[in-house]
Design a protein around this motif. Sequence first.
Motif, mmCIF file in Angstrom:
data_model
loop_
_atom_site.group_PDB
_atom_site.id
_atom_site.type_symbol
_atom_site.label_atom_id
_atom_site.label_comp_id
_atom_site.label_asym_id
_atom_site.label_seq_id
_atom_site.Cartn_x
_atom_site.Cartn_y
_atom_site.Cartn_z
ATOM 1 N N GLU A 114 0.742 -0.999 -0.296
ATOM 2 C CA GLU A 114 -0.464 0.389 -0.034
ATOM 3 C C GLU A 114 0.888 0.745 0.136
ATOM 4 O OE1 GLU A 114 -2.882 2.322 3.043
ATOM 5 O OE2 GLU A 114 -2.516 0.287 3.547
ATOM 6 N N HIS A 115 0.229 2.323 -0.901
ATOM 7 C CA HIS A 115 1.701 3.227 -0.974
ATOM 8 C C HIS A 115 1.090 4.603 0.645
ATOM 9 C CE1 HIS A 115 2.836 7.057 -2.233
ATOM 10 N NE2 HIS A 115 2.135 7.864 -1.920
ATOM 11 N N LYS A 116 2.548 4.936 0.911
ATOM 12 C CA LYS A 116 1.708 5.880 1.894
ATOM 13 C C LYS A 116 2.788 7.451 1.510
ATOM 14 C CE LYS A 116 1.786 2.064 5.601
ATOM 15 N NZ LYS A 116 1.622 1.838 6.478
ATOM 16 N N PRO A 117 1.637 8.092 1.968
ATOM 17 C CA PRO A 117 2.187 9.391 1.560
ATOM 18 C C PRO A 117 3.749 9.624 2.741
ATOM 19 C CG PRO A 117 0.164 9.243 2.706
ATOM 20 C CD PRO A 117 0.525 8.001 2.996
ATOM 21 N N GLY A 159 4.859 15.429 -3.495
ATOM 22 C CA GLY A 159 5.630 16.072 -4.335
ATOM 23 C C GLY A 159 4.151 17.587 -4.799
ATOM 24 N N THR A 160 3.267 17.705 -4.032
ATOM 25 C CA THR A 160 2.465 18.480 -4.117
ATOM 26 C C THR A 160 2.337 19.558 -2.887
ATOM 27 O OG1 THR A 160 0.692 16.425 -5.441
ATOM 28 C CG2 THR A 160 -0.469 18.704 -5.068
ATOM 29 N N GLN A 161 3.094 20.510 -2.961
ATOM 30 C CA GLN A 161 2.502 21.643 -2.246
ATOM 31 C C GLN A 161 1.336 22.330 -1.335
ATOM 32 O OE1 GLN A 161 4.829 24.831 -2.021
ATOM 33 N NE2 GLN A 161 3.341 26.296 -1.691
ATOM 34 N N ILE A 162 0.837 21.730 -0.554
ATOM 35 C CA ILE A 162 0.238 21.835 0.695
ATOM 36 C C ILE A 162 -0.352 22.561 1.650
ATOM 37 C CG2 ILE A 162 -0.897 18.655 -0.046
ATOM 38 C CD1 ILE A 162 0.285 18.738 3.219
#
Length: 61
Positions: free
Chosen positions: A3-6, A56-59
């Motif tokens: 499972e991908h984990k952020p 990789g996405t600025q939040i």
Amino acid sequence: MTEHKPEVVITYCTQCQWLLRAAWLDQELLSTFGDDLGKVSLVPGTGGVFHISCDGTQIWE
């Protein structure tokens, strides 16, 4: 299949001495979402930067 984990990256300004703020946020994320996160990284920067990105996405800026 794994499972991908952020992965969260916190970039903070060393000139502004924001390490403590970045470390506190790191701690809060890991305390709250520890099992759901793949990684939380602290990256030193300059020029007043305080950015948070997830995969990789600025939040936050």
